[in-house]
Design an enzyme around this catalytic site. Structure first.
Site, PDB file in Angstrom:
ATOM      1  N   SER A  97      48.098  86.905  19.340  1.00  0.00           N
ATOM      2  CA  SER A  97      48.545  85.849  19.905  1.00  0.00           C
ATOM      3  C   SER A  97      48.882  86.143  21.507  1.00  0.00           C
ATOM      4  O   SER A  97      48.309  87.046  22.149  1.00  0.00           O
ATOM      5  CB  SER A  97      49.497  84.989  19.373  1.00  0.00           C
ATOM      6  OG  SER A  97      49.725  83.733  19.973  1.00  0.00           O
ATOM      7  N   ASP A 237      47.725  81.774  26.889  1.00  0.00           N
ATOM      8  CA  ASP A 237      48.062  83.185  26.226  1.00  0.00           C
ATOM      9  C   ASP A 237      46.884  83.940  25.888  1.00  0.00           C
ATOM     10  O   ASP A 237      45.703  83.460  26.059  1.00  0.00           O
ATOM     11  CB  ASP A 237      49.130  83.040  25.299  1.00  0.00           C
ATOM     12  CG  ASP A 237      48.441  82.299  23.994  1.00  0.00           C
ATOM     13  OD1 ASP A 237      47.574  81.578  24.090  1.00  0.00           O
ATOM     14  OD2 ASP A 237      49.011  82.504  22.920  1.00  0.00           O
ATOM     15  N   ASP A 239      45.110  84.744  22.990  1.00  0.00           N
ATOM     16  CA  ASP A 239      43.991  83.970  22.311  1.00  0.00           C
ATOM     17  C   ASP A 239      43.723  82.728  22.632  1.00  0.00           C
ATOM     18  O   ASP A 239      42.949  81.859  22.044  1.00  0.00           O
ATOM     19  CB  ASP A 239      44.639  84.038  20.859  1.00  0.00           C
ATOM     20  CG  ASP A 239      45.751  83.407  20.449  1.00  0.00           C
ATOM     21  OD1 ASP A 239      46.601  83.084  21.418  1.00  0.00           O
ATOM     22  OD2 ASP A 239      46.231  82.936  19.176  1.00  0.00           O
ATOM     23  N   ASP A 241      45.787  79.533  22.743  1.00  0.00           N
ATOM     24  CA  ASP A 241      46.142  78.465  22.062  1.00  0.00           C
ATOM     25  C   ASP A 241      47.416  77.814  22.579  1.00  0.00           C
ATOM     26  O   ASP A 241      48.167  76.999  21.915  1.00  0.00           O
ATOM     27  CB  ASP A 241      46.405  78.895  20.539  1.00  0.00           C
ATOM     28  CG  ASP A 241      47.387  79.625  20.140  1.00  0.00           C
ATOM     29  OD1 ASP A 241      47.942  80.261  21.036  1.00  0.00           O
ATOM     30  OD2 ASP A 241      47.811  79.511  19.081  1.00  0.00           O
TER      31      ASP A 241
END
Ligand code: MG
Length: 455
Positions: A97, A237, A239, A241
């Site tokens: 993440s 960010d 990834d 999400d």
């Protein structure tokens, strides 16, 4: 190694906490959990170690009999979309993440693209007891490589078939060298926006800025937005999400305010509905959503729990303080690219500036404080706090930790899922009231800690 399995995913420093060997064993545990049958879509973010992790994990997964489909580096909402669209039995996304570049891990998804909750603990148990059900050599799964371009195109076509801009808007997109860069700018351009990009080149060392989008890491974005007179900026960010927005004046906008602006438009379109907000969200959510015919339901912190609540209540929108947004008319999982495009579409229709819409919503003073508390006693301490607050006659919302609900504010105490902390969040209509609530929370914590240690 226990700590790499967290409430919602697996995460650690690569080759320190998690190795390729561990990735393969996580794959075996996941395949065993799935019963050694079916098709799983695996995708990844641009981290330096994501490809190694993906290959090792996929080998472990296929060795249990699962057919593995690799679609390469795409944002997590795109992977979730493809998992649901092509009826995979499950999905897995290799990422840490917004963590620093040395971290990596994996997030498991259901066939509808939403994240695992209690199932994570079952995969963890199989990982540690080592009881993998491996397939006979002739029954192992296939590993199939798909074209990332095809996956991206299907996602793009779907969004553009439903969302367009009424007039051209200037937007600035900061992908933070994460996965959003491979698709977000192209979709916005095709939807009718004039796009300026920052850090759009995926690079797993994250050279442009920290992967976590916040006021500090988005300082460049804020400068560019105000200097070229853009309608807004969006910072994603690693990834992709999460998204943090910057308004036309270059100010980072509180997550709940963007959520309210989008949710009330959707409520208008739908003639009402349920909006989900986590327990940390500001009370402005209830105040503003009720004005527009919506009903707010609070949920515990964690995007995976929001997905469950969306399905349970048939919600029309959801938001989390951690900058996750959900627009279930499209799908039940969070997608920051989708909500950015929806925001652009709303602004292009209404002809108002984002800063105006933001300033129409009140701002209340808010405060966060972490109380260090040993993991071995933090739940006992929490119980004592709850008991004491109940005895004193406070109205408590027990959705996640304990939330003291008052006329003019609230205070939330919640044991951290990942650190030896009890987290406090406080909001009230005045600064004096916030300080009063802080003193209450401090007193309750200290008293509970003393009692727990004495017992
Ligand atoms: Mg993320």
């Amino acid at each position: 190694m226990e700590y790499i399995f967290r409430a919602y995913d697996v995460r650690g420093v690569f080759n320190v906490d998690v190795t390729a060997e561990a990735a393969a064993r996580i794959g075996m545990a996941f395949g065993t959990f799935l019963g050694g049958e079916g098709r799983v879509l695996v995708a990844r973010d641009p981290r330096v170690t994501s490809e190694i992790f993906e290959r090792a994990f996929s080998s472990g997964l296929a060795s249990t009999g699962i057919d593995v489909y690799l679609t390469g580096m795409v944002p997590i909402p795109v992977a979730n979309f493809a998992t649901a669209r092509h009826s995979y039995d499950a999905g897995a996304y290799i990422t840490a993440s917004h963590n620093p570049p040395e971290y990596n891990g994996v997030r498991f998804r259901h066939g509808d693209g939403t994240g695992y909750t209690k199932e994570n603990a079952e995969v963890k148990e199989i990982f540690f007891n080592g009881e993998f059900k491996l397939a006979k050599w002739g029954d192992v799964g296939e590993i199939v490589e798909l074209s990332p371009r095809q996956t991206l195109r299907e996602y793009e076509d779907y969004l553009l078939s439903r969302l367009k801009l009424e007039r051209e808007l200037k937007v600035v997109l900061d992908a933070g060298n994460g996965a959003a860069g491979v698709i977000a700018p192209y979709i916005f351009r095709k939807a009718g926006a004039k796009v300026t990009t920052l850090n759009a080149q995926p690079d797993g060392t994250f050279p442009g800025r920290k992967s976590e989008p916040n006021a500090e890491s988005l300082a460049d974005l804020a400068r560019v937005v105000s200097s070229i007179d853009a309608a807004f900026g969006a910072g994603y960010d690693g990834d992709a999400d999460r998204v943090v927005f910057v308004d036309d004046l270059g100010r980072v906008v509180q997550t709940e305010k963007v959520g309210i602006i989008i949710a009330r438009e959707i409520l208008r379109e739908k003639g009402g509905g349920v909006v989900i907000a986590n327990v940390e969200c500001s009370q402005i959510v209830e105040e503003e959503i009720s004005k527009h015919g919506g009903e707010v339901r609070r949920v515990r912190v964690g995007d995976v729990f929001v997905c469950e609540a969306i399905k349970q209540h048939g919600a029309v929108f959801a938001m989390e303080t951690s900058a996750h947004y959900f627009y279930p008319d499209f799908y039940p999982f969070d997608d920051p690219i989708l909500v950015s495009l929806k925001l652009a579409s709303i602004l292009s229709q209404r002809g108002e500036k984002l800063s105006q819409l933001v300033d129409e919503i009140p701002s209340y003073p808010k405060l966060h404080k972490n109380f260090p508390c040993d993991d071995r006693i933090k739940f006992q301490v929490m119980e004592k706090i709850i008991q004491s607050l109940k005895e004193k006659g406070y109205t408590l919302d027990m959705t996640d930790g304990a939330r003291v609900v008052l006329e003019d504010g609230w205070a939330l105490l919640r044991p951290s899922n990942t650190s030896p902390l009890i987290r406090a969040s406080i909001e009230a209509t005045s600064e004096e009231r916030v300080q009063e609530l802080l003193r209450l929370v401090e007193r309750e914590f200290e008293e509970a800690l003393r009692k727990t240690k004495r017992d």
